[in-house]
Design an enzyme around this catalytic site. Sequence first.
Site, PDB file in Angstrom:
ATOM      1  N   LYS A   1      57.626   5.234 -45.392  1.00 36.66           N
ATOM      2  CA  LYS A   1      56.757   5.977 -46.325  1.00 36.66           C
ATOM      3  C   LYS A   1      57.566   6.576 -47.482  1.00 36.66           C
ATOM      4  O   LYS A   1      57.151   6.521 -48.621  1.00 36.66           O
ATOM      5  CB  LYS A   1      56.000   7.108 -45.579  1.00 36.66           C
TER       6      LYS A   1
ATOM      7  N   ARG B   1      48.820  15.084 -41.059  1.00 36.51           N
ATOM      8  CA  ARG B   1      49.375  14.525 -39.816  1.00 36.51           C
ATOM      9  C   ARG B   1      48.409  14.708 -38.645  1.00 36.51           C
ATOM     10  O   ARG B   1      48.676  14.229 -37.553  1.00 36.51           O
ATOM     11  CB  ARG B   1      50.603  15.355 -39.547  1.00 36.51           C
TER      12      ARG B   1
ATOM     13  N   ARG C   1      69.140   5.088 -38.560  1.00 38.81           N
ATOM     14  CA  ARG C   1      68.988   5.777 -39.843  1.00 38.81           C
ATOM     15  C   ARG C   1      69.951   6.966 -39.945  1.00 38.81           C
ATOM     16  O   ARG C   1      70.186   7.663 -38.959  1.00 38.81           O
ATOM     17  CB  ARG C   1      67.541   6.258 -39.988  1.00 38.81           C
TER      18      ARG C   1
ATOM     19  N   ARG D   1      69.868  12.747 -38.010  1.00 33.07           N
ATOM     20  CA  ARG D   1      69.032  13.945 -37.866  1.00 33.07           C
ATOM     21  C   ARG D   1      68.861  14.318 -36.394  1.00 33.07           C
ATOM     22  O   ARG D   1      68.852  13.444 -35.536  1.00 33.07           O
ATOM     23  CB  ARG D   1      67.650  13.687 -38.494  1.00 33.07           C
TER      24      ARG D   1
ATOM     25  N   ARG E   1      58.364  11.628 -31.001  1.00 30.24           N
ATOM     26  CA  ARG E   1      57.689  11.552 -32.313  1.00 30.24           C
ATOM     27  C   ARG E   1      56.692  10.397 -32.350  1.00 30.24           C
ATOM     28  O   ARG E   1      55.615  10.519 -32.931  1.00 30.24           O
ATOM     29  CB  ARG E   1      58.725  11.395 -33.427  1.00 30.24           C
TER      30      ARG E   1
END
Length: 213
Positions: free
Chosen positions: A13, A88, A127, A160, A171
Amino acid sequence: MKIVLLGPPGAGKGTIAKALMQMDGSVQISTGDILRAEIAEGSDLGQQVEAAMAAGNLVTDELIMDIMEKRLLDEDCKRGYLLDGFPRTIPQAEALKRLLAKLGEKLDCALELDIPRDVIFDRLTTRRTCTNCGEIYNVKSKPPRVEGVCDVCGNAIMQRDDETEEAIENRLRVYNEQTAPLVEFYRKDGLLVSVPTSDLEPVLAAIKERLGN
Ligand code: AMP
């Protein structure tokens, strides 16, 4: 453009939002980036949300709506906005709908990046993010020129807290339970554009077709 970007964490996104921004000067609004900046600053709000975020849980709808009700009034939003990571939940989507009606604004579409779970899992665990400017890297497909150092600002690149395997599992579960129902919400409103990819060209083609140009 006024677009809601939908799709699981790691769907791309943010990357799509950045590309769309360059097309017409719309602004990317990432609630995740706003909250991470609050944590980095050590603000009260940051301290309040830190544990929930690290575990991959959502923060409350009230807190997010407080942030967004102010943010959407900013001058730069007049050129359009790409909502990345918001709404969300169904209550957030309903609150956004009421807010836009009050402001006399309309979404152009809700763009769903419908990416398979195994692709997402692989992308998220590889990532890395710059701790300073937020630039995104990938150890496999987009490594920085110097390992561990951001190409853009020279600061450290880290994984992260919410990109450990455990947090990612959570998540994705939270996405399926709380965010995936928004696909139907926007389909019913006639706003859904769904693409099975986050490759820029087909995504842009789908948006152009939708916007009629
Ligand atoms: P993101 O960078 O969009 O993946 O967001 C990172 C984290 O920030 C999420 O896992 C949530 O903890 C929190 N967050 C971001 N946006 C929202 C939202 N709209 N509602 C609730 N929590 C959010």
